[in-house]
Design an enzyme around this catalytic site. Structure first.
Site, mmCIF file in Angstrom:
data_model
loop_
_atom_site.group_PDB
_atom_site.id
_atom_site.type_symbol
_atom_site.label_atom_id
_atom_site.label_comp_id
_atom_site.label_asym_id
_atom_site.label_seq_id
_atom_site.Cartn_x
_atom_site.Cartn_y
_atom_site.Cartn_z
ATOM 1 C CG ASN B 99 30.918 33.168 50.763
ATOM 2 O OD1 ASN B 99 31.114 32.785 49.624
ATOM 3 N ND2 ASN B 99 30.845 32.356 51.787
ATOM 4 C CG ASP B 310 39.969 32.805 45.045
ATOM 5 O OD1 ASP B 310 38.764 32.972 45.312
ATOM 6 O OD2 ASP B 310 40.793 32.373 45.871
ATOM 7 N N GLY B 329 42.709 36.471 50.903
ATOM 8 C CA GLY B 329 42.215 36.808 49.577
ATOM 9 C C GLY B 329 42.939 37.956 48.916
#
Lengths: 316, 428
Positions: B99, B310, B329
């Site tokens: 991404n 993550d 995030g």
């Protein structure tokens, strides 16, 4: 004015962000102060000098007529300089963040910022970044503390008490900050709170707030002293939450038939603005024996004056 | 390069079932020459000696879900800052999410990333490419060509494939091209504008929620489709107890696939969000304590195979907003191991299982030869003090972005040395 006993109670906050942060004595202090302002507001000369020299900015990111004018009037009657920020014309639309706006306003040294914002938690965020007192005039779905305070004030005027009353809050609970603040406050003061609405507009875990939830108006209204109707957004009546307006009206609007389930002296409230013929029968809304909607507006100004005064006193 | 020897250390290599006191000898081309009890100070006189008494030596951690800002978001993280952050946490290899801007959905962007990472990165980068063009969930990318040019796996990263037909085709052609499919499982409609777990907390905060069903629907659908193809399939992250039930059921039916979990979902729950802490706005969201405990159990039972950081670096500007407007995030690559060790210290998980989920298991899934201390493999090694207490301070963060979900958390266990290809790249 406040009794000596209550004056001894310290209001322990710089801001009014939500009912959930208040204690019972603090709530009583606000209600008691409000009472004095109700009298004042009925007199010919309504002007005081308590907030002389203070600056109050009303920062409204959402459209509002009644809350904005109520806060404006409250500030002016206490002698503050009041400025209304029209956000639709400001830099926020050009991409400025809430915090930057806050910093800009903070540099103008206001004493009070009244904020309404579409995002839950916006008032909390603002309060962390400015030096003045912040009053939450509605943040997203979360809280609208002065509305709950004025509602309780109105009930108290009419019923003489809160404790032991059965109060039903009806309609779109899911999106309602008015419902949340009222649940906190009424529960705190010893009322029995019920919420009534279609399950699609009812938060799944609402009973965790200490209320009973109903999806049937007749059952929910059983034995109620107070019926609080909420505004139903028409855009939620297109099949996304409710199949149609007429289906909603049939099952969830308050009319003369359904109100029979409540106590014979049950009173009707509405935070406004009302959708006549959607959530409430238009004649019932105007029924002076039943509806105390106009009194709510009157109490609104008094309660907001009390909040402004107490916050300024607490700061000193 | 001079030979190196780590001696007197507790060697933990889950791939080879090693847990013993001994040494690791690294040869002059940065590979492991010998390992075990026989590697002692006396036997390695010609090597540079690192006495790691009372320390644990493990294969370098492979983090399977990491966002790096190159290209397009260099102000959030670049390969250099990512490397510094990673090695301080004992991470020597990462699978990077596609991404970026532009997206890694074509061979030329993949080439760019490979060249940039070769020039700027200390750690090993295993780039992922998107499953669909523009990560729009409609048209497949060039699986075959991208794999040939070095894509180690395929995922739309922060996006989930919504269309049943597209997903069916992906499984079908993915089998043909023998690729690893990684799905971020979340139904777009059910999670629309959602921010946190669907619970009393969401009602209290007045925030729109992401129900567990948003995750379950995609997982259940994918596993049903997978039955027809047996493609290599990995569920990037799961967050709820109910997802585990679906996974267990599918494993009982004999399906082969793997599952990941974020360390955040193992270490934190929805209550940590408090009054709108945007650094804890995560995707998938933090869920209930019951879910957290179930996920730990899933790791223990082997239903979950990989623990990831993550790592999603975000600048202050993306987080200094209302909860609704803030981006999702948290940065986390530096604290991955230490947070994992917290689970060991509080008795939730044994050390071997944790290390397996951080090293051997992700390496196997990615199909890379790292994640082990086998003789002949590249000497990527993390040495840590299992018991050292420390506080995770924002000002010490090495990542370019400081959006940690665990600011000021007291941790126990800290990385002290990291080797990559035999080079000492971090030492404290």
């Amino acid at each position: 004015m406040a009794t000596n006993k209550l004056q001894a109670i310290k209001f322990n906050h710089t801001h009014l962000l939500g009912i959930q942060y208040l204690s019972i004595p603090e709530v009583n202090l606000i209600l008691d102060e409000s009472l004095a302002f109700v009298d004042l507001n009925r007199q010919e000369n309504k002007k005081l000098k308590i907030l002389n020299g203070k600056t109050q900015i009303n920062l409204f990111f959402e459209n509002s007529t009644r809350t904005l004018s109520s806060f404006e009037l409250a500030g002016k009657r206490l002698g503050a300089d009041v400025m209304n920020m029209n956000v639709a014309q400001s830099a926020i639309k050009k991409g400025e963040t809430l915090i930057d706006t806050a910093m800009t306003l903070n540099a103008m040294h206001p004493d009070i910022l009244v904020i309404r914002h579409q995002d839950s938690g916006a008032a909390n965020l603002l309060s962390q970044k400015v030096n003045c007192s912040v009053i939450n005039a509605g943040d997203g779905r979360r809280e609208h503390p002065t509305q709950a305070l004025l509602d309780v004030m109105t009930i108290k005027m009419k019923k003489g008490k809160i404790e032991g009353l059965r109060v039903a809050i009806c309609g779109d609970i899911l999106h309602s900050r008015v419902a949340r603040s009222n649940i906190y406050l009424l529960n705190m003061l010893g009322a029995e709170v019920r919420v009534i609405g279609p399950s699609t507009l009812m938060p799944k875990y609402i009973e965790g707030f200490g209320v009973k939830s109903f999806t049937n108006m007749e059952q929910g209204l059983e034995g109620c002293d107070i019926i609080m109707m909420l505004r139903m957004q028409t855009e939620r009546m297109d099949g996304s939450y409710m199949p149609s307006t007429r289906e909603y009206y049939e099952f969830f609007a308050l009319d003369y038939k359904k109100i029979k389930n409540a106590k014979s002296d049950a009173l009707i409230m509405h935070p406004g603005p009302m959708n006549r013929g959607i959530e409430i029968d238009t004649n019932l809304a105007d029924d002076i024996n039943r509806s105390i909607i106009v009194q709510q507006v009157e109490m609104g100004v008094a309660v907001r004056m009390a909040v402004l005064k107490i916050l300024m006193e607490a700061k000193q | 390069m001079k030979k190196k020897a780590i001696i007197n250390t507790r060697i933990l290599d889950p791939r080879n079932n090693i847990d013993e006191i001994g040494g690791i000898l690294i040869n002059d081309i940065g590979k492991i020459e010998a390992i075990g009890k026989k590697v002692t100070k006396e036997n390695v006189s010609n090597a540079e000696i690192y006495d790691c008494k009372n320390k644990v030596s493990i294969p370098g951690i492979i983090d399977m879900r990491v966002f790096v800002g190159e290209p397009g978001f260099e102000y959030k993280e670049n390969f250099r800052t990512l490397s510094q952050a990673a090695v301080s946490g004992g991470v020597t290899g990462v699978a990077t999410m596609p991404n970026t801007l532009p997206l890694i959905d074509n061979v030329s962007t993949l080439d760019f990333v490979k060249r940039r990472s070769r020039d700027k990165s200390i750690i090993k980068i295993f780039p992922m490419a998107t499953l669909t063009k523009g990560a729009k969930g409609l048209d497949m990318t060039e699986f075959g060509l991208l794999k040939l040019r070095g894509a180690w796996g395929f995922t739309d990263g922060t996006q989930s494939i919504q269309s049943n037909k597209v997903m069916d085709q992906i499984f079908n052609y993915g089998k043909n091209t023998d690729i690893l499919i990684i799905q971020f499982a979340q139904d777009n409609e059910l999670s629309e504008n959602g921010m946190i777990n669907d619970s009393l907390q969401a009602t209290k905060l007045g925030l729109k929620s992401i129900p567990e069903s948003a995750e379950q629907l995609i997982i259940e659908r994918d596993l049903r489709l997978l039955e027809n193809y047996n493609t290599k399939y990995h569920i990037a992250l799961i967050s709820s107890k109910k997802s585990l039930e679906i996974i267990k059921n599918a494993k009982d039916r004999g399906l082969k696939f793997t599952v990941g979990v974020s360390i955040n979902n193992l270490s934190l729950n929805e209550n940590d969000i408090g009054d709108f802490k945007t650094f804890l706005k995560l995707s998938p969201p933090l869920r209930s304590e019951e879910d957290r405990l179930a996920l730990i159990d899933g790791v223990k039972q082997g239903l979950i195979n990989v623990i990831v950081s993550d790592h999603k670096p975000e600048d202050e500007e993306s987080k200094r907003l209302t909860f609704q407007q803030a981006t999702t995030g948290a940065s986390g690559i530096e604290s991955l191991l230490s947070l994992g060790l917290e689970l060991v210290h509080n008795g939730s998980c044994d050390l071997n299982t944790l290390i397996n989920n951080l090293t051997s298991s992700p390496a196997k899934i990615l199909g890379i030869r790292n994640g082990t201390l086998s003789v002949g493999s590249e000497a990527d090694i993390a040495v840590f003090d299992l018991d050292k207490p420390w506080v995770f301070k924002k000002e010490n963060i090495k990542s370019k972005s400081k959006n940690t979900a665990i600011e000021d958390r007291k941790l126990q266990g800290k990385v002290e040395k990291t080797f990559i290809n035999g080079d000492l790249v971090f030492s404290e």
